[in-house]
Design a protein around this motif. Sequence first.
Motif, short mmCIF file in Angstrom:
data_model
loop_
_atom_site.label_atom_id
_atom_site.label_comp_id
_atom_site.label_asym_id
_atom_site.label_seq_id
_atom_site.Cartn_x
_atom_site.Cartn_y
_atom_site.Cartn_z
N ILE A 16 1.24 -1.10 0.15
CA ILE A 16 0.49 0.09 -0.07
C ILE A 16 0.84 1.34 -0.41
CG2 ILE A 16 -1.45 1.14 1.42
CD1 ILE A 16 -3.16 -1.40 2.56
N THR A 17 2.16 1.25 0.78
CA THR A 17 2.45 2.52 1.35
C THR A 17 3.49 2.24 -0.12
OG1 THR A 17 3.30 1.94 2.94
CG2 THR A 17 4.76 3.62 2.58
N GLY A 18 3.61 1.30 -1.26
CA GLY A 18 4.71 1.64 -2.05
C GLY A 18 3.77 1.86 -3.28
N ILE A 19 2.92 1.55 -3.66
CA ILE A 19 1.83 2.05 -4.64
C ILE A 19 1.22 3.83 -4.70
CG2 ILE A 19 1.20 -0.30 -5.26
CD1 ILE A 19 -1.30 0.35 -4.00
N TRP A 20 1.32 3.80 -3.53
CA TRP A 20 0.89 5.63 -3.04
C TRP A 20 2.09 6.24 -3.37
CZ3 TRP A 20 -3.65 7.58 -3.97
CH2 TRP A 20 -4.09 7.03 -3.07
N ILE A 21 3.54 5.79 -2.99
CA ILE A 21 4.34 6.15 -3.55
C ILE A 21 5.21 6.62 -5.14
CG2 ILE A 21 7.34 6.10 -2.90
CD1 ILE A 21 6.89 5.34 -0.42
N VAL A 22 4.30 6.13 -5.75
CA VAL A 22 4.72 5.51 -6.93
C VAL A 22 3.84 6.75 -7.53
CG1 VAL A 22 3.88 4.07 -8.85
CG2 VAL A 22 4.94 3.19 -7.32
N TYR A 23 2.20 6.51 -6.98
CA TYR A 23 0.97 7.76 -7.85
C TYR A 23 1.67 9.26 -7.41
CZ TYR A 23 -2.26 10.98 -6.65
OH TYR A 23 -2.99 12.11 -7.12
N ALA A 24 2.51 9.31 -5.89
CA ALA A 24 2.76 10.85 -5.64
C ALA A 24 4.43 11.09 -6.97
CB ALA A 24 3.36 10.38 -4.47
N LEU A 65 -4.97 5.91 -13.13
CA LEU A 65 -4.85 4.63 -13.04
C LEU A 65 -3.97 3.94 -12.37
CD1 LEU A 65 -6.17 2.95 -16.26
CD2 LEU A 65 -8.02 3.00 -14.22
N ILE A 66 -3.52 3.03 -11.57
CA ILE A 66 -2.82 2.12 -11.18
C ILE A 66 -1.62 2.15 -12.25
CG2 ILE A 66 -1.97 0.35 -9.47
CD1 ILE A 66 -4.33 0.64 -8.30
N SER A 67 -1.96 0.87 -13.31
CA SER A 67 -1.64 0.79 -14.22
C SER A 67 -0.43 2.82 -14.48
CB SER A 67 -2.12 0.14 -15.40
OG SER A 67 -2.28 -0.88 -14.38
N LYS A 68 -1.27 3.14 -15.55
CA LYS A 68 -0.32 4.31 -15.30
C LYS A 68 0.25 4.66 -14.83
CE LYS A 68 -1.21 6.34 -18.50
NZ LYS A 68 -0.48 6.17 -20.49
N CYS A 69 0.39 4.46 -13.49
CA CYS A 69 1.05 5.38 -12.66
C CYS A 69 2.49 4.99 -13.38
CB CYS A 69 0.87 5.67 -11.04
SG CYS A 69 -1.02 6.25 -10.55
N GLY A 70 2.30 3.64 -12.83
CA GLY A 70 3.55 2.75 -13.29
C GLY A 70 4.53 2.63 -14.29
N SER A 71 3.84 3.20 -15.43
CA SER A 71 4.02 3.64 -16.41
C SER A 71 5.91 4.42 -17.35
CB SER A 71 3.20 4.05 -17.47
OG SER A 71 1.81 2.58 -17.32
N PHE A 72 5.89 5.03 -17.17
CA PHE A 72 7.81 5.62 -16.87
C PHE A 72 7.83 5.78 -15.95
CE2 PHE A 72 3.77 6.80 -19.94
CZ PHE A 72 4.17 6.84 -20.98
N VAL A 216 -6.52 -1.65 -2.63
CA VAL A 216 -6.06 -1.83 -1.35
C VAL A 216 -7.13 -2.27 -0.34
CG1 VAL A 216 -6.64 0.02 0.97
CG2 VAL A 216 -5.49 0.84 -1.43
N VAL A 217 -8.37 -2.88 -1.11
CA VAL A 217 -9.22 -3.32 -0.17
C VAL A 217 -8.33 -5.10 0.45
CG1 VAL A 217 -10.84 -4.37 0.31
CG2 VAL A 217 -10.99 -2.23 -0.02
N ILE A 218 -7.84 -5.56 -1.19
CA ILE A 218 -7.66 -7.25 -1.20
C ILE A 218 -6.70 -7.13 -0.17
CG2 ILE A 218 -6.25 -8.19 -2.49
CD1 ILE A 218 -9.02 -8.64 -3.13
#
Length: 292
Positions: A16-24, A65-72, A216-218
Motif C-alpha cells: 500500500i505504501t509503495g503504490i502510493w509512493i509510485v502515484y506521488a 489508473l494504478i497501471s498508468k502511474c507505473g508506466s514511465f 487497497v481492500v485486497i
Amino acid sequence: MTAWIVLPVSLSAFSITGIWIVYAMAVMNHHVCPVENWSYNVTCTEEPSKPGFPKTCCTIQDIPLISKCGSFPPESCLFSLIGNVGAFMVVMVCLLRYAQMIEHGHGCWINTGGLVAGFGNAVGLVMVGNFQVDHAKTLHYVGAGVAFPAGMVFVSLQCLLTYRVALTALDYWMAHVRVGLTVGALVSLVLSGAFFIHESFVLQHAAAICEWVFTVVILVFYGTFTYEFGTVTSETMMAGLQRACHQSSSMILGGSERLGGLGSGSAKGLKSPGGSSTSTHLNCTPESIAML
C-alpha cells in the motif's frame, strides 16, 4: 506468538505504501494527473514543467489508473519492485495459510482452491508489475485479467474457510470483517470494470478510483491473516508438505493396486487420520517410501 505474524502486515504495509509512493512520483513527474482532478480536455498544448506541482491540463491519457502511474521511469522501476516482492509475499502467505489449515485437519476443496487462486494472483502481479501498460499492453492486460479475478476468488474462499473453522466469538468477528472487505472488493471491482469500458472522462476517472479501492481492500484482507499466523510454527509448513507427500503416495499405491502389486490394506495404512495437530499427519519417512 511467532515471527510469521509480521508477514501479512508487511505485505499490506509495503504494497500500500509503495503504490502510493509510485502515484506521488507519477503526479510530480507529470505522468498522470492527481486523483482529485475531475476536469479533462480532449487535447492539451505543451506546458512547461513545474517541479513539485501537478499537471494543470489533463487528457484521458493522464487518468491516474494504478497501471498508468507505473508506466514511465523512474516510478516504473519501483512499480516493478513492488509487483515482484509483493507477489513473493503473497505466495508465502498463501502457502502458510494452506499448510495451517492442513495442520488442523481442514484439507477441503476450499483450502486447495484458495491456494490455487492465491498463486494465480501472484502470477498476475508479476506480469502487471513487469509489463507496463504503455509498452506491453497485451501482456499487462493479461496479467491484470488474472490478478484481479484470482484475488477476488481468493478472498471469497478464505471467507468461507474462516467461517468453517471458527470456534470462538473472536473467530466469527474476524470472519465478519473479512466478509465486509470481500463485499467492498467485489463492488469496487465490478464498478471499475463497468466504468472503464466507457469513453467518458468522468467515468474513466471513477474507474481509476474504484481500482485503487479494490487494490487497497485486497491488501488489507491479506493483512488480516496476522490474526491466525500467531499460531504458525516450524511444523506448519511440514504439514502441507506431508499432505502433498500423502497424495503422491496414494497415487502410487493406486497404480500399484491396479497392477496387483499391493493390496488395499497397504493403502489404508497410509491414510492420515486428520487430527488437529501435526503429529496426526502422515510422516513421509524413508521407511514409508521403502514399503512401496
